[in-house]
Design a protein around this motif. Structure first.
Motif, PDB file in Angstrom:
ATOM      1  N   ALA A   1       0.837  -1.206   0.000  1.00 52.75           N
ATOM      2  CA  ALA A   1       0.000   0.000   0.000  1.00 52.75           C
ATOM      3  C   ALA A   1       0.864   1.245   0.000  1.00 52.75           C
ATOM      4  N   ASP A   2       0.317   2.330  -0.576  1.00 51.31           N
ATOM      5  CA  ASP A   2       1.042   3.595  -0.624  1.00 51.31           C
ATOM      6  C   ASP A   2       0.025   4.731  -0.660  1.00 51.31           C
ATOM      7  N   ARG A   3       0.542   5.973  -0.529  1.00 47.08           N
ATOM      8  CA  ARG A   3      -0.332   7.142  -0.598  1.00 47.08           C
ATOM      9  C   ARG A   3       0.439   8.304  -1.190  1.00 47.08           C
ATOM     10  N   ASP A   4      -0.230   9.438  -1.367  1.00 47.35           N
ATOM     11  CA  ASP A   4       0.387  10.637  -1.909  1.00 47.35           C
ATOM     12  C   ASP A   4       1.165  11.352  -0.800  1.00 47.35           C
ATOM     13  N   TYR A   5       2.375  11.796  -1.127  1.00 44.10           N
ATOM     14  CA  TYR A   5       3.191  12.541  -0.159  1.00 44.10           C
ATOM     15  C   TYR A   5       3.528  13.948  -0.661  1.00 44.10           C
ATOM     16  N   LEU A   6       2.897  14.368  -1.757  1.00 41.97           N
ATOM     17  CA  LEU A   6       3.221  15.654  -2.365  1.00 41.97           C
ATOM     18  C   LEU A   6       2.086  16.661  -2.283  1.00 41.97           C
ATOM     19  N   GLY A   7       1.017  16.323  -1.575  1.00 40.22           N
ATOM     20  CA  GLY A   7      -0.108  17.253  -1.427  1.00 40.22           C
ATOM     21  C   GLY A   7      -0.821  17.541  -2.729  1.00 40.22           C
ATOM     22  N   ARG A   8      -0.906  16.544  -3.612  1.00 39.06           N
ATOM     23  CA  ARG A   8      -1.514  16.752  -4.920  1.00 39.06           C
ATOM     24  C   ARG A   8      -3.035  16.713  -4.869  1.00 39.06           C
ATOM     25  N   LYS A   9      -3.655  17.247  -5.913  1.00 36.11           N
ATOM     26  CA  LYS A   9      -5.107  17.253  -6.038  1.00 36.11           C
ATOM     27  C   LYS A   9      -5.603  15.838  -6.354  1.00 36.11           C
ATOM     28  N   LEU A  10      -6.930  15.670  -6.295  1.00 36.86           N
ATOM     29  CA  LEU A  10      -7.551  14.366  -6.510  1.00 36.86           C
ATOM     30  C   LEU A  10      -7.132  13.754  -7.846  1.00 36.86           C
ATOM     31  N   LYS A  11      -7.221  14.535  -8.926  1.00 25.64           N
ATOM     32  CA  LYS A  11      -6.915  14.005 -10.245  1.00 25.64           C
ATOM     33  C   LYS A  11      -5.466  13.531 -10.337  1.00 25.64           C
TER      34      LYS A  11
END
Length: 422
Positions: free
Chosen positions: A357-367
């Motif tokens: 599992a992983d997630r976003d670490y750059l504070g990006r938008k949904l798209k």
């Protein structure tokens, strides 16, 4: 300042390393089936080990070893091959005193100073194995069959076994005498290396790649013609066992291998199409005197090794697509600070449950987060925002089917774990 990679070495980058892991896992699985255990020896050993074990007249010892003096003035060498070190470990740990046979395999880097080319590097990697304690020709055949099994398991086509006997200390001197008598009139036409080998190790001349030397040795006496009363039936029995195992082979009287320690059975796995490289993709043989040479008594041995760079190059040339799993079980898309904080605990729960599992670490938008999930080939994308948090729920999208479902947070980990198995 030179900060580039040394010549003859390579970085194995993400995207490529998975291919290596796949091939290595196949090697380990085949060895498990044949009841071999893994051994790991040091990357460097005392230089004398390879001088005595590999042979002082071999190209490896004369031209290719990385040898250096440590701070204590000891001569050490980066291992150029695996067998000598494994034999040293067998003797040093007195494994010869245990019930035999002993069946070991190894996977690791080796080092030889030679001209880099396709499939041949200065730091290269070998998969090899050794069997100690058995004179049975069935052992020879089983080792050969294991190698063939490995090449088949990784998906290589067209691998053939070339087989020979190089005799023993009893019959080899007879062949040496005949060979020297045959070659001496042609000495001036031999290459410089073979002129030197004529006195020290004439058998190696049969292995020379120089075209003139090959033409000269075309009609040279074969070891098979002078095998003693023990080596001849042993060779016949090896062939008979290979027939029983269903392993196709070709008897090649010129095959002598490049190392001095071989006795009786010698074999190579041949494959055309390795660029400028010779068609040999692996090989080995029996070495009944090496354990005794290292002080471990009269214990026979046999083994084989293959270079993993050559295996991977051959797979690429044959267009074999390896079934690599680079997918991610779940990518967490978060919207808002609270959701991002909750995602930290959910990620850890997923990983502890055995999911990737992983997630976003750059504070990006949904798209942008969804695009990141797609690049990572995520099986599921779980979307968590403020509204989902209030209802203790999370939206899960199956990227293979496009179906989307709302799942309670307390059931989320089990949902992903079960789904990733389907």
């Amino acid at each position: 300042m030179n900060v580039r990679i040394p010549r003859g070495t390579a970085d194995i980058m993400p995207g490529e390393v998975e291919k290596w892991q796949y091939v290595e896992e196949k090697a380990r699985d085949v060895c498990r089936r044949y009841h071999f255990s893994e051994i790991r020896t040091p990357i460097f050993e005392h230089t004398e080990l390879f001088q005595r074990g590999v042979g002082e007249t071999t190209d490896i010892v004369e031209k290719e070893m990385y040898t250096f003096e440590d701070r204590g003035g000891r001569s050490l060498t980066l291992r150029p091959e695996g067998t000598a070190a494994v034999v040293r470990a067998f003797v040093e740990h007195k494994v010869y005193g245990q019930p035999q046979p002993t069946k070991w395999f190894y996977i690791g880097p080796m080092f030889r100073y030679e001209r880099p080319q396709a499939g041949r590097m200065r730091q290269f990697h070998q998969f090899g194995l050794e069997v100690f304690g058995s004179h049975d020709p069935g052992t020879d055949a089983e080792v050969i069959a294991l190698g063939a099994h490995f090449f088949e398991a990784v998906g290589l086509k067209g691998v053939t076994v070339h087989l020979n006997s190089v005799g023993c200390p009893k019959c080899r001197p007879v062949h040496r005498e005949k060979l020297v008598a045959y070659l001496t009139p042609h000495k001036d036409r031999l290459c410089r290396d073979c002129q030197s080998r004529l006195e020290r190790n004439p058998l190696r001349i049969l292995d020379c790649k120089n075209e003139t030397c090959r033409q000269i040795t075309e009609g040279a006496p074969a070891v098979l013609d002078v095998l003693c009363d023990e080596c001849a039936p042993h060779f016949e029995a090896v062939k008979r066992h290979l027939d029983l195992l269903g392993v196709d082979y070709t008897v090649n009287p010129r095959l002598v291998r490049g190392l001095d320690y071989y006795t009786r059975t010698a074999f190579e796995y041949m494959l055309e199409g390795l660029g400028a490289q010779a068609s040999t993709i692996g090989g080995g043989g029996r070495y009944n005197g090496m354990v005794e040479e290292f002080g471990g008594g009269d214990v026979p041995g046999i083994g084989f090794a293959t270079g993993l760079e050559r295996v991977l190059l051959a797979l690429e040339e044959q267009g074999v697509t390896l079934p690599l799993d680079r997918s991610l079980d779940c990518f967490l898309v978060t919207l808002g600070d609270e959701a991002q904080e909750k995602a930290v605990t959910l990620l850890q729960s997923l990983r502890k449950a055995g999911c990737s599992a992983d997630r976003d670490y750059l504070g990006r938008k949904l798209k942008a987060q969804m695009k990141a999930a797609d690049r990572m080939n995520a099986r599921f994308v779980a979307i968590l925002g403020e509204e989902e948090l209030k209802q203790n729920q999370i939206v899960v999208k199956d990227m293979t089917t496009g179906e989307q479902e709302t799942v309670n947070l307390d059931q989320f980990v089990d949902y992903i774990r079960q789904g990733s198995k389907r």
